[in-house]
Design an enzyme around this catalytic site. Structure first.
Site, PDB file in Angstrom:
ATOM      1  CE  LYS A   1      -5.351  -7.005   0.763  1.00 47.68           C
ATOM      2  NZ  LYS A   1      -4.192  -7.212   1.404  1.00 47.68           N
TER       3      LYS A   1
ATOM      4  CE  LYS B   1       0.462  -0.907   1.576  1.00 47.45           C
ATOM      5  NZ  LYS B   1       1.126  -1.413   3.048  1.00 47.45           N
TER       6      LYS B   1
ATOM      7  CE  LYS C   1      -6.787   3.831   3.227  1.00 41.67           C
ATOM      8  NZ  LYS C   1      -6.712   2.676   3.934  1.00 41.67           N
TER       9      LYS C   1
END
Ligand code: TRP
Length: 331
Positions: free
Chosen positions: A114, A199, A196
């Site tokens: 992140k 969203k 994966k």
């Protein structure tokens, strides 16, 4: 009667939930609520580690709760609440921060990912995110934490910190275990089936959002990347078709063998259309219930209020024990 084991889990209201979250997390919780004392949280405080548009965060918090309920999580059976409504989370997170090492937090792969992705906003909250997650879990003395494999490292850290604290002050926290269902199928991106489904994918064709309308669901699944073969067979290296077989299997309840038989000689195009219809049909009742709930804010707010007061009752007990143990004065 033996007391039921307790589970805790949460989802961030930080983006459109995908069918991956639905199959991997929410559907699993729906089953678990029957056998466990279940606490499910909308972790809005975690979402703030990445910049949010306030009105959207607020809307998504309602939506996430509505999705939980529309998918079959029963507020009568579980405690359903919003993290920021129970101040004990922030309070315990501070304490745990003082028992979590800089080096431990630096090793978290989610932090590394992140901070690379949001290089302009590597804030302290992003770094201490796992302490808040540990607080979520430990406040409720949870035995099991159903999460995806990507959260395993955070659960390990939670255990380490809980053991450290118990080691210093005596038994305080239940040591939780991650609960990663064996038969859970990892749902991959439709545009790059080696990754994966996420969203936060910049390419919206990579995921089917749980709330995508019927036409969008059908279009995205029909366009899913597949290899150049034509047989609907689950096989090593055929990531795209394997992923669609998994998705179809989850929504239809059919096994891989049954699916291979059903589509023998039919080709990819025919199969993709069938997957698309099945997913759209399965989600139609969830959408209808979601719309009904979103039109009834007072009901959603009553669920939030009830949940917060139940959660607070449990959390406050743990927190006062911790405050006493670390040597805070009580008045
Ligand atoms: N970190 C989790 C995720 O990104 C969300 C989360 C926050 C969570 N607190 C939790 C999950 C506590 C389980 C238990 O998916």
């Amino acid at each position: 009667m033996e007391e039921k084991k307790r589970i805790f889990s949460g989802i961030q209201p930080s983006g459109a939930l995908t069918i991956g979250n639905y199959l991997g997390a929410i559907q699993n919780w729906v089953k678990l609520q029957e056998d466990y004392q279940s606490i499910f949280c909308v972790v809005d405080m975690h979402a703030l580690t990445v910049r949010q548009v306030p009105a959207e965060l607020r809307r998504r918090t309602y939506e996430t709760l509505a999705i939980y309920i529309a998918s079959g999580i029963d507020p009568e059976k579980c405690t359903l609440f919003v993290q920021s409504h129970v101040p004990c989370h922030a309070e315990l997170a501070w304490i745990l921060n003082c028992y979590t090492m800089f080096g431990e937090l630096s090793r978290m792969t989610q932090f590394k990912d992140k901070s690379a992705k949001h290089a302009d906003n590597v804030n302290a909250g992003l770094f201490t995110y796992p302490s808040l997650m540990a607080a979520d879990i430990l406040l409720y003395q949870a035995d099991l934490v159903p999460v995806g494999i990507d959260q395993k490292q955070h659960i390990e850290l939670t255990r380490d910190v809980a053991e450290r604290f118990n080691g210093i002050y005596g038994q305080t926290f239940t040591i939780p275990e991650g609960f990663i269902p064996e038969n859970s199928k990892k749902i991959m991106s439709l545009s790059d089936p080696t990754k994966k489904m996420s969203k936060s994918d910049e390419n919206p064709n990579g995921f089917v959002a749980l709330l995508d309308d019927r036409d969008t669901i059908i279009r995205k699944l029909k366009r899913a990347t597949t290899d150049s073969g034509s047989e609907v067979v689950f096989a090593e290296g055929k990531d795209g078709i394997n992923n669609l077989i998994n998705i179809y299997s989850c929504f239809s309840g059919k096994t891989i063998k049954e699916i291979e038989r059903e589509f023998e000689g039919k080709g990819y195009g025919f199969f993709k259309a069938a997957v698309a219809e099945t997913v759209a049909d399965s989600l139609a009742p969830v959408h209808a219930e979601f719309d009904r709930l979103m039109a009834d804010k007072p009901y959603l707010e009553s669920v939030m209020k009830n949940g917060a007061s139940q959660a607070f009752g449990m959390a406050r007990k743990t927190l006062s024990k911790v405050y006493r143990k670390v040597g805070f004065t009580q008045i």
